[in-house]
Design a protein around this motif. Sequence first.
Motif, PDB file in Angstrom:
ATOM      1  N   CYS A  73       3.718   2.281   1.106  1.00  0.00           N
ATOM      2  CA  CYS A  73       3.183   3.550   0.623  1.00  0.00           C
ATOM      3  C   CYS A  73       1.690   3.589   0.935  1.00  0.00           C
ATOM      4  CB  CYS A  73       3.416   3.687  -0.880  1.00  0.00           C
ATOM      5  SG  CYS A  73       2.666   5.172  -1.587  1.00  0.00           S
ATOM      6  N   ASN A  74       1.345   4.262   2.014  1.00  0.00           N
ATOM      7  CA  ASN A  74      -0.063   4.428   2.360  1.00  0.00           C
ATOM      8  C   ASN A  74      -0.646   5.602   1.572  1.00  0.00           C
ATOM      9  OD1 ASN A  74       0.979   3.093   5.149  1.00  0.00           O
ATOM     10  ND2 ASN A  74      -1.180   2.663   4.789  1.00  0.00           N
ATOM     11  N   VAL A  89      -2.802  11.870  -1.079  1.00  0.00           N
ATOM     12  CA  VAL A  89      -1.625  11.872  -0.200  1.00  0.00           C
ATOM     13  C   VAL A  89      -0.966  10.505  -0.260  1.00  0.00           C
ATOM     14  CG1 VAL A  89      -0.848  11.968   2.210  1.00  0.00           C
ATOM     15  CG2 VAL A  89      -2.567  13.579   1.403  1.00  0.00           C
ATOM     16  N   TRP A  90       0.345  10.495  -0.271  1.00  0.00           N
ATOM     17  CA  TRP A  90       1.055   9.244  -0.043  1.00  0.00           C
ATOM     18  C   TRP A  90       2.110   9.442   1.047  1.00  0.00           C
ATOM     19  CZ3 TRP A  90       6.203   9.941  -1.009  1.00  0.00           C
ATOM     20  CH2 TRP A  90       6.606  10.798  -2.033  1.00  0.00           C
ATOM     21  N   VAL A  91       2.256   8.395   1.858  1.00  0.00           N
ATOM     22  CA  VAL A  91       3.213   8.413   2.971  1.00  0.00           C
ATOM     23  C   VAL A  91       4.056   7.147   2.885  1.00  0.00           C
ATOM     24  CG1 VAL A  91       3.512   8.467   5.471  1.00  0.00           C
ATOM     25  CG2 VAL A  91       1.581   9.684   4.432  1.00  0.00           C
ATOM     26  N   ARG A  93       6.775   4.663   4.543  1.00  0.00           N
ATOM     27  CA  ARG A  93       7.363   4.259   5.823  1.00  0.00           C
ATOM     28  C   ARG A  93       8.128   2.943   5.677  1.00  0.00           C
ATOM     29  NH1 ARG A  93       2.881   5.190  10.526  1.00  0.00           N
ATOM     30  NH2 ARG A  93       1.312   4.913   8.912  1.00  0.00           N
ATOM     31  N   VAL A  99       8.617   7.392   9.080  1.00  0.00           N
ATOM     32  CA  VAL A  99       8.173   8.089   7.877  1.00  0.00           C
ATOM     33  C   VAL A  99       9.394   8.625   7.125  1.00  0.00           C
ATOM     34  CG1 VAL A  99       6.801   9.974   6.943  1.00  0.00           C
ATOM     35  CG2 VAL A  99       5.991   8.749   8.966  1.00  0.00           C
ATOM     36  N   HIS A 102       6.693  12.040   2.453  1.00  0.00           N
ATOM     37  CA  HIS A 102       5.245  12.132   2.251  1.00  0.00           C
ATOM     38  C   HIS A 102       4.966  13.271   1.276  1.00  0.00           C
ATOM     39  CE1 HIS A 102       5.165  15.605   5.019  1.00  0.00           C
ATOM     40  NE2 HIS A 102       3.943  15.842   4.575  1.00  0.00           N
ATOM     41  N   SER A 103       3.829  13.195   0.623  1.00  0.00           N
ATOM     42  CA  SER A 103       3.472  14.202  -0.370  1.00  0.00           C
ATOM     43  C   SER A 103       1.959  14.365  -0.412  1.00  0.00           C
ATOM     44  CB  SER A 103       3.979  13.785  -1.751  1.00  0.00           C
ATOM     45  OG  SER A 103       3.650  14.752  -2.731  1.00  0.00           O
ATOM     46  N   ARG A 104       1.523  15.522  -0.841  1.00  0.00           N
ATOM     47  CA  ARG A 104       0.093  15.750  -1.013  1.00  0.00           C
ATOM     48  C   ARG A 104      -0.151  16.515  -2.304  1.00  0.00           C
ATOM     49  NH1 ARG A 104      -0.984  20.600   3.400  1.00  0.00           N
ATOM     50  NH2 ARG A 104      -0.584  22.319   1.962  1.00  0.00           N
ATOM     51  N   ALA A 188      -2.448   9.102   6.593  1.00  0.00           N
ATOM     52  CA  ALA A 188      -2.585   9.565   5.213  1.00  0.00           C
ATOM     53  C   ALA A 188      -3.981  10.130   4.963  1.00  0.00           C
ATOM     54  CB  ALA A 188      -2.301   8.408   4.248  1.00  0.00           C
ATOM     55  N   GLY A 209       7.357  13.211   8.233  1.00  0.00           N
ATOM     56  CA  GLY A 209       5.913  13.455   8.204  1.00  0.00           C
ATOM     57  C   GLY A 209       5.600  14.912   8.480  1.00  0.00           C
TER      58      GLY A 209
END
Length: 226
Positions: A73-74, A89-91, A93, A99, A102-104, A188, A209
């Motif tokens: 989780c970046n 933001v988290w991404v 992978r 990916v 992802h969320s913002r 991210a 993504g």
Amino acid sequence: MPWLIWFLWKNRNNLLFEGKQSNLMEMIGKTFEESELWSLAQTHEQRLEEAQRKEALEVQKKWSPPPRGWVKCNIGVGWSKRNQVGGGVWVIRDHKGKVLLHSRRAFYLIKNLHEAKLKALVWAIESIADHHLDRVIFAIDDGDLTQMILRPKAWPNFKGEIGLIMERLVRIEWWRLVKECRDNNKGAFLIAQSVAKGGCLSSYVATGGPRWLHEFFESEEKLFSG
């Protein structure tokens, strides 16, 4: 000078032990030739070392995958001092760089970058726990937050922040928290900047993504999908 002394020494030994003596101009010519060869060798070695250093830096600046069976989780964070808006933001992978999610999200009335990073980290952990993901490596560009959790006794004045983070982490059975530089966390970070400074304030969660970074994430995925 070192080569001239060396050839004078050799010439002396040849004269003493073999009765031979080199021509002066020949000896000087050999001196310059050896000196030039040594200088060329040193220049080549320095260039080789510099190339190796650059290659090592390029490798370090690439995203690194989690072990098989884990996800990474970046967490990216941006902050606008003028607007007092933080972007989180988290991404997620997998070990192949794919990916998965992802969320913002935007955070308001944020006074400094540290506060933005703290809110983004807490929100990211809550989100991952809500998605029932386990074996998660949380990676964020902040050495203070990671050290607070890994060495809490060394940060006695931050018990409130440590407690806030740990309350969320206990919901995930297997986790790790690591500091990852911005160059390794670029995807991210770019999304977070679009929130804090680009005005993209709507929150969402999506599979895969973002379309505008499709080529970027795909290029990183290809490095680990072979």
